[in-house]
Structure formats: C-alpha cells, structure tokens
Design a protein around this motif. Structure first.
Motif, PDB file in Angstrom:
ATOM      1  N   PRO A 118       3.499  10.827  18.846  1.00  0.00           N
ATOM      2  CA  PRO A 118       3.859  12.239  18.721  1.00  0.00           C
ATOM      3  C   PRO A 118       4.313  12.736  17.346  1.00  0.00           C
ATOM      4  N   PRO A 119       5.043  11.983  16.511  1.00  0.00           N
ATOM      5  CA  PRO A 119       5.589  12.620  15.303  1.00  0.00           C
ATOM      6  C   PRO A 119       4.571  12.951  14.210  1.00  0.00           C
ATOM      7  N   VAL A 120       3.355  12.425  14.316  1.00  0.00           N
ATOM      8  CA  VAL A 120       2.374  12.658  13.251  1.00  0.00           C
ATOM      9  C   VAL A 120       1.251  13.569  13.753  1.00  0.00           C
ATOM     10  N   GLY A 121       1.043  14.659  13.046  1.00  0.00           N
ATOM     11  CA  GLY A 121       0.014  15.628  13.430  1.00  0.00           C
ATOM     12  C   GLY A 121      -1.372  15.193  12.989  1.00  0.00           C
ATOM     13  N   ARG A 122      -2.356  15.861  13.570  1.00  0.00           N
ATOM     14  CA  ARG A 122      -3.754  15.518  13.293  1.00  0.00           C
ATOM     15  C   ARG A 122      -4.237  16.164  12.005  1.00  0.00           C
ATOM     16  N   ASN A 123      -5.382  15.679  11.522  1.00  0.00           N
ATOM     17  CA  ASN A 123      -6.076  16.325  10.408  1.00  0.00           C
ATOM     18  C   ASN A 123      -7.306  17.026  10.988  1.00  0.00           C
ATOM     19  N   VAL A 124      -7.202  18.323  11.155  1.00  0.00           N
ATOM     20  CA  VAL A 124      -8.273  19.083  11.804  1.00  0.00           C
ATOM     21  C   VAL A 124      -9.567  19.008  10.993  1.00  0.00           C
ATOM     22  N   GLU A 125      -9.431  19.033   9.659  1.00  0.00           N
ATOM     23  CA  GLU A 125     -10.631  18.955   8.813  1.00  0.00           C
ATOM     24  C   GLU A 125     -11.412  17.675   9.065  1.00  0.00           C
ATOM     25  N   GLU A 126     -10.696  16.591   9.281  1.00  0.00           N
ATOM     26  CA  GLU A 126     -11.383  15.320   9.536  1.00  0.00           C
ATOM     27  C   GLU A 126     -12.106  15.362  10.886  1.00  0.00           C
ATOM     28  N   SER A 127     -11.488  15.986  11.869  1.00  0.00           N
ATOM     29  CA  SER A 127     -12.162  16.120  13.165  1.00  0.00           C
ATOM     30  C   SER A 127     -13.448  16.931  13.008  1.00  0.00           C
ATOM     31  N   ILE A 128     -13.379  18.019  12.243  1.00  0.00           N
ATOM     32  CA  ILE A 128     -14.562  18.867  12.040  1.00  0.00           C
ATOM     33  C   ILE A 128     -15.644  18.090  11.288  1.00  0.00           C
ATOM     34  N   GLY A 156       6.756  10.310  29.916  1.00  0.00           N
ATOM     35  CA  GLY A 156       6.251  11.413  30.729  1.00  0.00           C
ATOM     36  C   GLY A 156       5.502  12.457  29.931  1.00  0.00           C
ATOM     37  N   ILE A 157       4.898  12.042  28.833  1.00  0.00           N
ATOM     38  CA  ILE A 157       4.143  12.983  27.991  1.00  0.00           C
ATOM     39  C   ILE A 157       2.785  12.410  27.611  1.00  0.00           C
ATOM     40  N   GLU A 158       1.914  13.296  27.146  1.00  0.00           N
ATOM     41  CA  GLU A 158       0.636  12.847  26.589  1.00  0.00           C
ATOM     42  C   GLU A 158       0.858  12.539  25.104  1.00  0.00           C
ATOM     43  N   THR A 159       0.275  11.463  24.632  1.00  0.00           N
ATOM     44  CA  THR A 159       0.284  11.214  23.195  1.00  0.00           C
ATOM     45  C   THR A 159      -0.856  12.031  22.564  1.00  0.00           C
ATOM     46  N   ARG A 160      -0.945  12.000  21.234  1.00  0.00           N
ATOM     47  CA  ARG A 160      -1.924  12.873  20.576  1.00  0.00           C
ATOM     48  C   ARG A 160      -3.322  12.261  20.600  1.00  0.00           C
ATOM     49  N   GLY A 161      -3.967  12.377  21.750  1.00  0.00           N
ATOM     50  CA  GLY A 161      -5.347  11.891  21.884  1.00  0.00           C
ATOM     51  C   GLY A 161      -6.330  13.005  21.593  1.00  0.00           C
ATOM     52  N   ARG A 162      -7.368  12.676  20.831  1.00  0.00           N
ATOM     53  CA  ARG A 162      -8.396  13.681  20.527  1.00  0.00           C
ATOM     54  C   ARG A 162      -9.764  13.053  20.728  1.00  0.00           C
ATOM     55  N   PHE A 163     -10.567  13.656  21.614  1.00  0.00           N
ATOM     56  CA  PHE A 163     -11.857  13.094  22.006  1.00  0.00           C
ATOM     57  C   PHE A 163     -12.968  14.061  21.629  1.00  0.00           C
ATOM     58  N   ILE A 164     -14.001  13.542  20.966  1.00  0.00           N
ATOM     59  CA  ILE A 164     -15.189  14.344  20.659  1.00  0.00           C
ATOM     60  C   ILE A 164     -16.255  13.969  21.683  1.00  0.00           C
ATOM     61  N   ILE A 165     -16.696  14.974  22.455  1.00  0.00           N
ATOM     62  CA  ILE A 165     -17.640  14.742  23.549  1.00  0.00           C
ATOM     63  C   ILE A 165     -18.934  15.491  23.246  1.00  0.00           C
ATOM     64  N   ASP A 166     -20.066  14.788  23.309  1.00  0.00           N
ATOM     65  CA  ASP A 166     -21.341  15.393  22.905  1.00  0.00           C
ATOM     66  C   ASP A 166     -21.952  16.203  24.062  1.00  0.00           C
ATOM     67  N   PRO A 167     -23.071  16.902  23.805  1.00  0.00           N
ATOM     68  CA  PRO A 167     -23.654  17.760  24.852  1.00  0.00           C
ATOM     69  C   PRO A 167     -24.120  17.001  26.097  1.00  0.00           C
ATOM     70  N   ASP A 168     -24.279  15.682  26.024  1.00  0.00           N
ATOM     71  CA  ASP A 168     -24.622  14.897  27.213  1.00  0.00           C
ATOM     72  C   ASP A 168     -23.378  14.449  27.981  1.00  0.00           C
TER      73      ASP A 168
END
Lengths: 133, 81
Positions: free
Chosen positions: A72-82, A49-61
């Motif tokens: 869930p137990p592993v956090g993201r690397n924000v620098e890599e997303s940037i 009943g939860i969301e897993t850690r999904g991260r989507f990069i969506i462009d201007p179109d």
C-alpha cells in the motif's frame, strides 16, 4: 476496485476526486466487499482486510497480459502502465511478428524475432536503449 | 452493457460465477489448489457493484471482451497514495 461499498466510492468521488479530476472519475469504481475478487486475483490481504495495489492488463480476448502488485505505501507509475498497454497492442497488431525490447516506447525500434535475429540482437539493440527517454 | 442498480438498504456484493464441478474425479487432489493468475491465461470473470458517473451499476468483466481493460485494486477510499 477496493473493499469499500459503492456508496463510499460515490462520496470519495463527489467530495475529493472530482476536485482532482474534472468531471470526476470517468471509469467505474468497483466494490469488492469481503475481498472475494481480490482473493481470486491473489492480491487480497486477509490479515489487514484490504486489497493491495494489484494492476492487471487484460487483452480483448480476456487474457491477462501483465500484472503488477505493490504494497500500500507505494503508488503506481501510470505512464509505465500505459507504455505496457501500447507495447502489448503493438505486438498484438503485428500478430507476433514484432517484439518490444527493454526500454521500448512508441516510435522506437522493435525487434523481429526469427532465425536471423538469433545472436544478432547486440547489433541492433544497445544497452543504453534500456534507458531511453 | 452495465445494468443500473436500485440503491436499496442492502449493501450490494460482488459475484463470481461458480464453475461447473467435474462430476467424477478419479484422483483426489492432495491439497486445495489456489488458482494463480498467470500471464497469457484467462482473467477470472466476476460481477461487482460499482459507482459510475452518478449511477450505481453492476459491472461484469466479460462484458468488456473486445476491449483492453486495466483492472486496478487499491487499499481503500480516502487513502493517500
């Protein structure tokens, strides 16, 4: 975005996150009760009943350029997303004339795909560049 | 862009625009197709209630056309990671 209500988002922001980030969370904290949107994006865990850690990069179109999903137990690397956003922006601005090889960071060499580069990547890109700091 | 919501007793829920059904289909799909997210393809649109800088608002993904968007899902408020 999580399955929590916007009221819980407010409490979390006001009582905890605002102590970590000055002024509180600067972007909208979205609520997805029942996980409808998470299901649409393929990251909702209906057993837990939860969301897993999904991260989507969506462009201007409105197109998805990249995504990453973690349990869930592993956090993201924000620098890599940037870094990925910077790479997608560079490619977009070059109108597809440039590509970013493995390990690319802003300011580093890009590749210019074309007939002249076929079989010649080894001359301009070295394996150690995948691990550049 | 984002309309402000009145905080009532009902818990607001998200909305997904219903796609127009194709009226006549010659071949029936053998099984229900789960739509997969694909890179290079459209991100599914949605509207969701949100908390933003002291206000309750409705956020619609397509309002952000023209901008880069990072959409992050996470397991729950007050979790640790």
């Amino acid at each position: 975005m999580s399955v929590d209500s916007m009221f819980v988002h407010k409490m979390w922001n006001d009582h905890e996150l605002s102590k970590m980030v000055e002024g509180g969370i600067p972007y909208p904290m979205l609520s997805d009760g029942g996980g409808k949107i998470g299901t649409l994006y393929g990251i909702y865990d209906d057993e837990a009943g939860i969301e897993t850690r999904g991260r989507f990069i969506i462009d201007p179109d409105g197109n998805v350029q990249g995504f990453e999903v973690l349990t869930p137990p592993v956090g993201r690397n924000v620098e890599e997303s940037i870094r990925q956003i910077q790479a997608f922006q560079l490619v977009r601005n070059s109108k597809g004339t440039e590509a970013t090889p493995s390990g690319w960071k802003p300011g580093k060499m890009t590749l210019k795909p074309g007939p002249a580069l076929v079989g010649k990547v080894w001359e301009v890109w070295k394996t150690k560049m995948a691990f550049d700091k | 862009m984002a309309e402000e919501l009145k905080a009532g007793c009902a818990r607001p829920t998200s909305e997904i625009p219903i796609e127009k059904e194709v009226s006549i289909q010659i071949e029936k799909p053998t099984k229900q197709e789960a739509k997969m997210i694909r890179v290079g393809k459209k991100a599914p649109d949605f509207t969701a209630p949100a908390y933003h800088k002291g206000k309750f608002i409705n956020v619609t993904l397509s309002d952000y056309l023209g901008k880069w968007v990072v959409l992050c899902f996470y397991p729950g408020d007050f979790t640790f990671v």
